[in-house]
Design a protein around this motif. Structure first.
Motif, PDB file in Angstrom:
ATOM      1  N   VAL A   3      37.836  38.550  47.259  1.00 42.93           N
ATOM      2  CA  VAL A   3      38.554  39.723  47.777  1.00 42.93           C
ATOM      3  C   VAL A   3      39.646  40.151  46.789  1.00 42.93           C
ATOM      4  O   VAL A   3      39.819  41.350  46.521  1.00 42.93           O
ATOM      5  CB  VAL A   3      39.141  39.437  49.173  1.00 42.93           C
ATOM      6  CG1 VAL A   3      40.104  40.516  49.600  1.00 42.93           C
ATOM      7  CG2 VAL A   3      38.021  39.288  50.184  1.00 42.93           C
ATOM      8  N   VAL A   4      40.366  39.191  46.212  1.00 42.58           N
ATOM      9  CA  VAL A   4      41.395  39.507  45.218  1.00 42.58           C
ATOM     10  C   VAL A   4      40.755  40.187  43.998  1.00 42.58           C
ATOM     11  O   VAL A   4      41.274  41.181  43.479  1.00 42.58           O
ATOM     12  CB  VAL A   4      42.176  38.244  44.806  1.00 42.58           C
ATOM     13  CG1 VAL A   4      43.052  38.485  43.595  1.00 42.58           C
ATOM     14  CG2 VAL A   4      42.997  37.734  45.979  1.00 42.58           C
ATOM     15  N   LEU A   5      39.626  39.657  43.547  1.00 42.90           N
ATOM     16  CA  LEU A   5      38.944  40.268  42.409  1.00 42.90           C
ATOM     17  C   LEU A   5      38.424  41.665  42.739  1.00 42.90           C
ATOM     18  O   LEU A   5      38.456  42.562  41.890  1.00 42.90           O
ATOM     19  CB  LEU A   5      37.806  39.364  41.932  1.00 42.90           C
ATOM     20  CG  LEU A   5      38.274  38.117  41.191  1.00 42.90           C
ATOM     21  CD1 LEU A   5      37.133  37.136  41.023  1.00 42.90           C
ATOM     22  CD2 LEU A   5      38.871  38.495  39.847  1.00 42.90           C
ATOM     23  N   LEU A   6      37.962  41.852  43.950  1.00 39.84           N
ATOM     24  CA  LEU A   6      37.512  43.180  44.368  1.00 39.84           C
ATOM     25  C   LEU A   6      38.684  44.169  44.316  1.00 39.84           C
ATOM     26  O   LEU A   6      38.529  45.290  43.816  1.00 39.84           O
ATOM     27  CB  LEU A   6      36.924  43.128  45.777  1.00 39.84           C
ATOM     28  CG  LEU A   6      36.489  44.463  46.360  1.00 39.84           C
ATOM     29  CD1 LEU A   6      35.288  45.012  45.612  1.00 39.84           C
ATOM     30  CD2 LEU A   6      36.174  44.311  47.832  1.00 39.84           C
ATOM     31  N   LEU A  27      41.538  48.587  41.376  1.00 41.34           N
ATOM     32  CA  LEU A  27      42.651  49.081  40.567  1.00 41.34           C
ATOM     33  C   LEU A  27      42.176  49.530  39.185  1.00 41.34           C
ATOM     34  O   LEU A  27      42.664  50.525  38.645  1.00 41.34           O
ATOM     35  CB  LEU A  27      43.735  48.010  40.430  1.00 41.34           C
ATOM     36  CG  LEU A  27      44.543  47.706  41.685  1.00 41.34           C
ATOM     37  CD1 LEU A  27      45.444  46.495  41.456  1.00 41.34           C
ATOM     38  CD2 LEU A  27      45.355  48.911  42.095  1.00 41.34           C
ATOM     39  N   VAL A  28      41.218  48.803  38.616  1.00 40.77           N
ATOM     40  CA  VAL A  28      40.649  49.205  37.326  1.00 40.77           C
ATOM     41  C   VAL A  28      39.920  50.537  37.470  1.00 40.77           C
ATOM     42  O   VAL A  28      40.084  51.440  36.652  1.00 40.77           O
ATOM     43  CB  VAL A  28      39.696  48.113  36.775  1.00 40.77           C
ATOM     44  CG1 VAL A  28      38.899  48.624  35.576  1.00 40.77           C
ATOM     45  CG2 VAL A  28      40.477  46.862  36.398  1.00 40.77           C
ATOM     46  N   ALA A  29      39.135  50.680  38.531  1.00 41.71           N
ATOM     47  CA  ALA A  29      38.388  51.921  38.757  1.00 41.71           C
ATOM     48  C   ALA A  29      39.325  53.103  38.992  1.00 41.71           C
ATOM     49  O   ALA A  29      39.024  54.235  38.581  1.00 41.71           O
ATOM     50  CB  ALA A  29      37.444  51.755  39.945  1.00 41.71           C
ATOM     51  N   THR A  84      35.327  37.038  37.210  1.00 40.33           N
ATOM     52  CA  THR A  84      34.623  37.696  38.314  1.00 40.33           C
ATOM     53  C   THR A  84      33.213  37.152  38.456  1.00 40.33           C
ATOM     54  O   THR A  84      32.767  36.863  39.571  1.00 40.33           O
ATOM     55  CB  THR A  84      34.597  39.223  38.097  1.00 40.33           C
ATOM     56  OG1 THR A  84      35.933  39.709  38.023  1.00 40.33           O
ATOM     57  CG2 THR A  84      33.863  39.918  39.222  1.00 40.33           C
ATOM     58  N   LEU A  85      32.509  37.016  37.345  1.00 37.03           N
ATOM     59  CA  LEU A  85      31.157  36.453  37.401  1.00 37.03           C
ATOM     60  C   LEU A  85      31.170  35.019  37.923  1.00 37.03           C
ATOM     61  O   LEU A  85      30.352  34.659  38.773  1.00 37.03           O
ATOM     62  CB  LEU A  85      30.512  36.481  36.016  1.00 37.03           C
ATOM     63  CG  LEU A  85      29.822  37.752  35.612  1.00 37.03           C
ATOM     64  CD1 LEU A  85      29.405  37.691  34.151  1.00 37.03           C
ATOM     65  CD2 LEU A  85      28.613  38.009  36.485  1.00 37.03           C
ATOM     66  N   LEU A  86      32.102  34.218  37.425  1.00 32.56           N
ATOM     67  CA  LEU A  86      32.202  32.830  37.873  1.00 32.56           C
ATOM     68  C   LEU A  86      32.453  32.756  39.373  1.00 32.56           C
ATOM     69  O   LEU A  86      31.793  31.996  40.092  1.00 32.56           O
ATOM     70  CB  LEU A  86      33.321  32.116  37.111  1.00 32.56           C
ATOM     71  CG  LEU A  86      33.602  30.673  37.510  1.00 32.56           C
ATOM     72  CD1 LEU A  86      32.428  29.788  37.141  1.00 32.56           C
ATOM     73  CD2 LEU A  86      34.872  30.181  36.862  1.00 32.56           C
ATOM     74  N   THR A  87      33.378  33.554  39.857  1.00 32.90           N
ATOM     75  CA  THR A  87      33.718  33.534  41.277  1.00 32.90           C
ATOM     76  C   THR A  87      32.562  34.032  42.133  1.00 32.90           C
ATOM     77  O   THR A  87      32.242  33.445  43.169  1.00 32.90           O
ATOM     78  CB  THR A  87      34.977  34.385  41.535  1.00 32.90           C
ATOM     79  OG1 THR A  87      36.019  33.910  40.689  1.00 32.90           O
ATOM     80  CG2 THR A  87      35.418  34.286  42.975  1.00 32.90           C
TER      81      THR A  87
END
Length: 138
Positions: free
Chosen positions: A21-24, A29-31, A61-64
Protein backbone atom coordinates in the motif's frame (compact mmCIF):
# COMPACT_ATOMS: atom_id res chain seq x y z
CA UNK A 1 -13.48 -13.69 -0.87
CA UNK A 2 -13.63 -13.74 2.91
CA UNK A 3 -10.68 -16.14 2.99
CA UNK A 4 -8.64 -13.87 0.74
CA UNK A 5 -9.35 -10.83 2.90
CA UNK A 6 -8.43 -12.70 6.06
CA UNK A 7 -5.15 -13.85 4.48
CA UNK A 8 -4.26 -10.39 3.15
CA UNK A 9 -5.04 -8.65 6.44
CA UNK A 10 -3.89 -11.44 8.77
CA UNK A 11 -0.55 -11.78 10.48
CA UNK A 12 2.22 -11.75 9.22
CA UNK A 13 1.08 -11.08 5.63
CA UNK A 14 -0.32 -7.74 6.79
CA UNK A 15 3.28 -6.45 6.88
CA UNK A 16 3.72 -7.11 3.17
CA UNK A 17 0.24 -5.74 2.46
CA UNK A 18 1.13 -2.53 4.28
CA UNK A 19 4.40 -2.23 2.33
CA UNK A 20 2.48 -2.75 -0.92
CA UNK A 21 0.00 0.00 0.00
CA UNK A 22 2.88 2.39 0.81
CA UNK A 23 4.50 1.60 -2.54
CA UNK A 24 1.19 2.12 -4.33
CA UNK A 25 0.95 5.58 -2.73
CA UNK A 26 4.53 6.32 -3.81
CA UNK A 27 3.77 5.36 -7.43
CA UNK A 28 0.64 7.50 -7.35
CA UNK A 29 2.83 10.43 -6.28
CA UNK A 30 5.20 9.63 -9.15
CA UNK A 31 2.29 9.50 -11.60
CA UNK A 32 0.99 12.84 -10.31
CA UNK A 33 4.45 14.38 -10.79
CA UNK A 34 5.21 15.18 -7.15
CA UNK A 35 8.32 12.98 -7.10
CA UNK A 36 10.35 10.80 -9.46
CA UNK A 37 11.12 7.10 -9.62
CA UNK A 38 14.80 7.83 -8.97
CA UNK A 39 14.19 9.60 -5.66
CA UNK A 40 15.92 6.93 -3.56
CA UNK A 41 18.80 6.12 -5.91
CA UNK A 42 21.37 8.06 -3.89
CA UNK A 43 20.27 6.32 -0.70
CA UNK A 44 20.92 2.71 -1.67
CA UNK A 45 23.09 0.74 -4.03
CA UNK A 46 21.34 -2.45 -5.08
CA UNK A 47 24.20 -3.77 -7.18
CA UNK A 48 25.47 -5.84 -4.22
CA UNK A 49 22.02 -7.42 -3.95
CA UNK A 50 21.96 -8.39 -7.64
CA UNK A 51 19.31 -5.81 -8.52
CA UNK A 52 21.47 -3.04 -10.02
CA UNK A 53 20.64 -1.24 -13.22
CA UNK A 54 17.14 -0.08 -12.28
CA UNK A 55 15.94 2.61 -9.87
CA UNK A 56 15.72 1.51 -6.25
CA UNK A 57 11.97 2.16 -6.22
CA UNK A 58 11.43 -0.24 -9.14
CA UNK A 59 13.49 -3.02 -7.53
CA UNK A 60 11.84 -2.62 -4.12
CA UNK A 61 8.38 -2.53 -5.70
CA UNK A 62 9.06 -5.72 -7.63
CA UNK A 63 10.49 -7.42 -4.55
CA UNK A 64 7.51 -6.45 -2.42
CA UNK A 65 4.93 -7.41 -5.05
CA UNK A 66 6.51 -10.81 -5.71
CA UNK A 67 6.88 -11.54 -1.98
CA UNK A 68 3.26 -10.50 -1.38
CA UNK A 69 1.98 -12.72 -4.21
CA UNK A 70 3.99 -15.72 -3.02
CA UNK A 71 2.92 -15.17 0.57
CA UNK A 72 -0.77 -14.70 -0.16
CA UNK A 73 -0.80 -17.58 -2.65
CA UNK A 74 0.92 -19.96 -0.25
CA UNK A 75 -1.24 -19.05 2.73
CA UNK A 76 -4.40 -19.32 0.59
CA UNK A 77 -3.28 -22.75 -0.56
CA UNK A 78 -2.77 -23.75 3.08
CA UNK A 79 -6.17 -22.36 4.05
CA UNK A 80 -7.95 -24.30 1.31
CA UNK A 81 -6.01 -27.57 1.27
CA UNK A 82 -4.70 -28.17 4.80
CA UNK A 83 -6.85 -29.01 7.81
CA UNK A 84 -6.75 -26.43 10.60
CA UNK A 85 -4.19 -27.60 13.18
CA UNK A 86 -1.12 -26.37 15.00
CA UNK A 87 1.23 -27.29 12.14
CA UNK A 88 -0.92 -25.40 9.63
CA UNK A 89 -0.93 -22.37 11.93
CA UNK A 90 2.84 -22.50 12.22
CA UNK A 91 3.24 -22.84 8.46
CA UNK A 92 0.90 -19.89 7.99
CA UNK A 93 3.26 -17.77 10.11
CA UNK A 94 6.48 -19.04 8.51
CA UNK A 95 5.39 -18.98 4.86
CA UNK A 96 5.48 -15.18 4.39
CA UNK A 97 8.99 -15.09 5.85
CA UNK A 98 10.09 -17.94 3.59
CA UNK A 99 8.64 -16.08 0.60
CA UNK A 100 11.16 -13.25 0.99
CA UNK A 101 14.33 -15.09 -0.19
CA UNK A 102 12.39 -16.69 -3.04
CA UNK A 103 11.02 -13.27 -4.00
CA UNK A 104 14.54 -11.82 -3.86
CA UNK A 105 15.87 -14.42 -6.33
CA UNK A 106 12.88 -13.93 -8.65
CA UNK A 107 13.28 -10.15 -8.47
CA UNK A 108 16.94 -10.48 -9.46
CA UNK A 109 15.80 -12.43 -12.52
CA UNK A 110 13.07 -9.89 -13.37
CA UNK A 111 15.36 -6.87 -12.95
CA UNK A 112 18.09 -8.17 -15.24
CA UNK A 113 16.20 -7.52 -18.52
CA UNK A 114 14.69 -4.28 -17.17
CA UNK A 115 18.02 -2.47 -16.89
CA UNK A 116 17.87 -1.73 -20.64
CA UNK A 117 14.81 0.44 -20.02
CA UNK A 118 16.76 2.67 -17.60
CA UNK A 119 19.88 3.91 -19.42
CA UNK A 120 20.64 6.47 -16.69
CA UNK A 121 21.23 3.72 -14.16
CA UNK A 122 24.63 2.02 -14.02
CA UNK A 123 24.26 -1.47 -15.38
CA UNK A 124 25.50 -4.49 -13.46
CA UNK A 125 29.18 -5.12 -14.16
CA UNK A 126 29.97 -7.81 -16.70
CA UNK A 127 32.32 -10.03 -14.73
CA UNK A 128 33.68 -11.75 -17.83
CA UNK A 129 34.89 -8.45 -19.31
CA UNK A 130 36.39 -7.34 -16.01
CA UNK A 131 38.35 -10.60 -15.74
CA UNK A 132 39.63 -10.27 -19.34
CA UNK A 133 40.71 -6.69 -18.67
CA UNK A 134 42.64 -7.74 -15.57
CA UNK A 135 44.28 -10.66 -17.44
CA UNK A 136 45.45 -8.41 -20.28
CA UNK A 137 46.76 -5.78 -17.88
CA UNK A 138 48.94 -8.31 -16.06
Amino acid sequence: MRTLLSVVTGPPTILLTTALVVLLCFWLLVAAGFTSAGTFDADANLRAWGMGGVPVAVAVTLLTAVAWCLSVGGVLLLAVCAPPCAVTGLLRMVLPLAALPVAWRLTCLFVRPLHRLFPDEPSPPDRGRARDHVDHAA
